[in-house]
Enzyme design. Structure first.
Site, PDB file in Angstrom:
ATOM      1  N   ALA A  64     -28.063   7.203   2.197  1.00  0.00           N
ATOM      2  CA  ALA A  64     -28.711   8.191   3.049  1.00  0.00           C
ATOM      3  C   ALA A  64     -28.359   7.851   4.499  1.00  0.00           C
ATOM      4  CB  ALA A  64     -30.213   8.137   2.843  1.00  0.00           C
ATOM      5  N   GLY A 109     -28.530   5.748  -1.561  1.00  0.00           N
ATOM      6  CA  GLY A 109     -28.534   7.137  -2.035  1.00  0.00           C
ATOM      7  C   GLY A 109     -27.240   7.522  -2.736  1.00  0.00           C
ATOM      8  N   GLU A 112     -27.676   6.332  -6.150  1.00  0.00           N
ATOM      9  CA  GLU A 112     -28.715   7.181  -6.754  1.00  0.00           C
ATOM     10  C   GLU A 112     -28.178   8.559  -7.156  1.00  0.00           C
ATOM     11  OE1 GLU A 112     -31.357   6.275  -3.383  1.00  0.00           O
ATOM     12  OE2 GLU A 112     -32.915   5.885  -4.850  1.00  0.00           O
ATOM     13  N   GLU A 132     -31.252  -1.116   0.003  1.00  0.00           N
ATOM     14  CA  GLU A 132     -32.415  -0.669   0.787  1.00  0.00           C
ATOM     15  C   GLU A 132     -33.320  -1.798   1.259  1.00  0.00           C
ATOM     16  OE1 GLU A 132     -31.300   0.884  -1.918  1.00  0.00           O
ATOM     17  OE2 GLU A 132     -31.459   3.055  -1.694  1.00  0.00           O
TER      18      GLU A 132
HETATM   19  C1  HXC Z   1     -25.158   6.489   8.546  1.00  0.00           C
HETATM   20  C2  HXC Z   1     -23.218   5.360   8.080  1.00  0.00           C
HETATM   21  C3  HXC Z   1     -23.728   4.925   6.830  1.00  0.00           C
HETATM   22  C4  HXC Z   1     -25.047   5.344   6.477  1.00  0.00           C
HETATM   23  C5  HXC Z   1     -21.751   4.131   7.059  1.00  0.00           C
HETATM   24  N1  HXC Z   1     -21.981   4.853   8.164  1.00  0.00           N
HETATM   25  N2  HXC Z   1     -22.786   4.163   6.228  1.00  0.00           N
HETATM   26  N3  HXC Z   1     -23.925   6.142   8.917  1.00  0.00           N
HETATM   27  N4  HXC Z   1     -25.710   6.124   7.369  1.00  0.00           N
HETATM   28  N5  HXC Z   1     -25.605   5.033   5.316  1.00  0.00           N
HETATM   29  C6  HXC Z   1     -21.093   5.067   9.306  1.00  0.00           C
HETATM   30  C7  HXC Z   1     -20.986   3.824  10.178  1.00  0.00           C
HETATM   31  O1  HXC Z   1     -22.085   3.735  11.046  1.00  0.00           O
HETATM   32  C8  HXC Z   1     -19.687   4.087  10.893  1.00  0.00           C
HETATM   33  O2  HXC Z   1     -19.907   5.013  11.927  1.00  0.00           O
HETATM   34  C9  HXC Z   1     -18.850   4.794   9.837  1.00  0.00           C
HETATM   35  O3  HXC Z   1     -19.770   5.307   8.877  1.00  0.00           O
HETATM   36  C10 HXC Z   1     -17.908   3.838   9.122  1.00  0.00           C
HETATM   37  O4  HXC Z   1     -18.649   2.752   8.641  1.00  0.00           O
HETATM   38  P1  HXC Z   1     -18.260   1.204   8.902  1.00  0.00           P
HETATM   39  O5  HXC Z   1     -19.504   0.408   8.748  1.00  0.00           O
HETATM   40  O6  HXC Z   1     -17.521   1.072  10.176  1.00  0.00           O
HETATM   41  O7  HXC Z   1     -17.257   0.958   7.680  1.00  0.00           O
HETATM   42  P2  HXC Z   1     -16.965  -0.404   6.917  1.00  0.00           P
HETATM   43  O8  HXC Z   1     -16.866  -1.555   7.887  1.00  0.00           O
HETATM   44  O9  HXC Z   1     -15.826  -0.117   6.005  1.00  0.00           O
HETATM   45  O10 HXC Z   1     -18.283  -0.692   6.058  1.00  0.00           O
HETATM   46  C11 HXC Z   1     -18.610   0.173   4.994  1.00  0.00           C
HETATM   47  C12 HXC Z   1     -20.058  -0.084   4.494  1.00  0.00           C
HETATM   48  C13 HXC Z   1     -21.021  -0.025   5.703  1.00  0.00           C
HETATM   49  C14 HXC Z   1     -20.127  -1.460   3.845  1.00  0.00           C
HETATM   50  C15 HXC Z   1     -20.369   0.977   3.464  1.00  0.00           C
HETATM   51  O11 HXC Z   1     -20.787   1.180   6.431  1.00  0.00           O
HETATM   52  C16 HXC Z   1     -22.458  -0.030   5.296  1.00  0.00           C
HETATM   53  O12 HXC Z   1     -23.018  -1.082   4.963  1.00  0.00           O
HETATM   54  N6  HXC Z   1     -23.113   1.136   5.368  1.00  0.00           N
HETATM   55  C17 HXC Z   1     -24.538   1.251   5.082  1.00  0.00           C
HETATM   56  C18 HXC Z   1     -24.779   1.166   3.609  1.00  0.00           C
HETATM   57  C19 HXC Z   1     -26.252   1.274   3.279  1.00  0.00           C
HETATM   58  O13 HXC Z   1     -27.040   0.396   3.704  1.00  0.00           O
HETATM   59  N7  HXC Z   1     -26.629   2.296   2.527  1.00  0.00           N
HETATM   60  C20 HXC Z   1     -28.020   2.522   2.131  1.00  0.00           C
HETATM   61  C21 HXC Z   1     -28.719   3.368   3.143  1.00  0.00           C
HETATM   62  S1  HXC Z   1     -30.407   3.538   2.735  1.00  0.00           S
HETATM   63  P3  HXC Z   1     -19.242   4.821  13.391  1.00  0.00           P
HETATM   64  O14 HXC Z   1     -19.812   5.963  14.185  1.00  0.00           O
HETATM   65  O15 HXC Z   1     -19.646   3.465  13.847  1.00  0.00           O
HETATM   66  O16 HXC Z   1     -17.759   4.939  13.114  1.00  0.00           O
HETATM   67  C22 HXC Z   1     -30.460   4.712   1.528  1.00  0.00           C
HETATM   68  C23 HXC Z   1     -31.837   5.119   1.125  1.00  0.00           C
HETATM   69  C24 HXC Z   1     -31.836   6.261   0.142  1.00  0.00           C
HETATM   70  O17 HXC Z   1     -29.475   5.162   1.064  1.00  0.00           O
HETATM   71  C25 HXC Z   1     -33.234   6.844  -0.049  1.00  0.00           C
HETATM   72  C26 HXC Z   1     -33.744   7.604   1.092  1.00  0.00           C
HETATM   73  C27 HXC Z   1     -35.047   8.296   0.833  1.00  0.00           C
END
Ligand code: HXC
Length: 258
Positions: A64, A109, A112, A132
């Site tokens: 998400a 997400g 999910e 998360e």
């Molecule tokens: C917003 C995101 C994002 C996310 C990546 N990006 N994941 N933006 N939400 N979930 C964005 C980064 O900020 C970045 O933007 C661009 O995408 C590229 O990501 P990088 O981090 O530079 O890429 P990389 O180094 O290859 O790393 C990939 C990654 C990392 C390991 C997937 O991006 C990451 O850890 N993302 C978050 C993963 C996460 O925690 N997901 C769970 C979210 S909570 P810029 O602008 O800097 O280029 C969830 C809850 C669900 O999902 C339920 C809700 C009710």
């Protein structure tokens, strides 16, 4: 219908390839994208036999949108979770099978949405996880429920409590994905599977899906009742008559979905 974040391609035999397309943010799910997905799955046309979901670029869905969630109040967070849950329910209850072709990161997400699909195929580059708790939140799009039902509570608890990311090989080992392919083969293999599904009697596939999905959420006696009802309903279709007649005459039939 035009979408901002979805690319819909019609393939032969009633197969739709749906690409989640917010590549710069690794296809992170924001409210707008979830609303588009909800609309798409709520209006699947009659000639569709199978849907494949994949991600644009190097990610399937990296979760998400953390930027959108960061300053949520508790009630905004609740509404966002509800939007995602309602959307993923549309996928789980979609009339036709939905195959997730997981091409890269499927985190939070993203994992999910993949487990709301019927079947997961992965590329060797796929990575799964529920990160998360490392962000101070719980899974909120159905992950605490569907992950246990997919891979059992032991592995589900390990993935959720540790927030660790696993690769495609491990995902295969724990039954999170059915098969793993080279990245350039993934979509062809998903289409191959979708074509096999599309060749079978559409109503029989639909009733089988309903029996599996609805039956897995109730007690065994009710579940058997659901299966009996669907089995009976097949005999009100022309496809059952044609399918069995073709077998007895050692021929083949093209199912019409009626
Ligand atoms: C917003 C995101 C994002 C996310 C990546 N990006 N994941 N933006 N939400 N979930 C964005 C980064 O900020 C970045 O933007 C661009 O995408 C590229 O990501 P990088 O981090 O530079 O890429 P990389 O180094 O290859 O790393 C990939 C990654 C990392 C390991 C997937 O991006 C990451 O850890 N993302 C978050 C993963 C996460 O925690 N997901 C769970 C979210 S909570 P810029 O602008 O800097 O280029 C969830 C809850 C669900 O999902 C339920 C809700 C009710």
């Amino acid at each position: 219908m035009d979408y901002k974040y979805l690319i819909v391609e019609k393939k032969p035999h009633g197969i739709l390839l749906l690409t989640l397309n917010r590549e710069k943010s690794l296809n992170a799910l924001n409210s707008e994208m979830l609303k588009e997905l909800h609309k798409f799955f709520a209006r699947v046309e009659d000639d569709v036999r199978c849907i494949i979901v994949t991600g644009a670029g190097k990610a399937f869905v990296a979760g998400a949108d953390i930027g959108e969630m960061a300053n949520f109040s508790a009630s905004e967070a609740y509404d966002f979770a509800k939007l995602g849950m309602d959307t993923f329910m549309e996928i789980e209850r979609c009339r036709v099978p939905v195959i997730a072709a997981v091409n890269g990161f499927a985190l939070g997400g993203g994992c999910e949405i993949s487990i709301a699909c019927d079947i997961r195929l992965a590329s060797t580059k796929a990575k799964f996880g529920q990160p998360e708790v490392g962000l101070g939140i719980t899974p909120g799009f159905g992950g605490t429920q569907r992950l246990s039902r997919t891979i059992g509570p032991g592995y589900a608890k390990e993935l959720i409590y540790t927030a660790e990311t696993i690769d495609a090989k491990k995902a295969l080992e724990i039954g999170l994905v059915n098969s793993v392919y080279e990245p350039d083969e993934l979509i062809d293999k998903a289409i191959e599977m979708a074509e096999k599904i599309a060749r079978n009697a559409p109503k029989a596939v639909e009733y089988s899906k309903q029996s599996i999905v609805n039956g897995s959420q109730t007690d065994i006696d009710t579940a058997m009742q659901i299966e009996k009802t669907h089995f009976g309903l097949c005999f009100a279709t022309n496809d059952q008559k044609e399918g069995m007649k073709a077998f007895l005459n050692k021929g083949k039939t093209e199912f019409k979905g009626k």
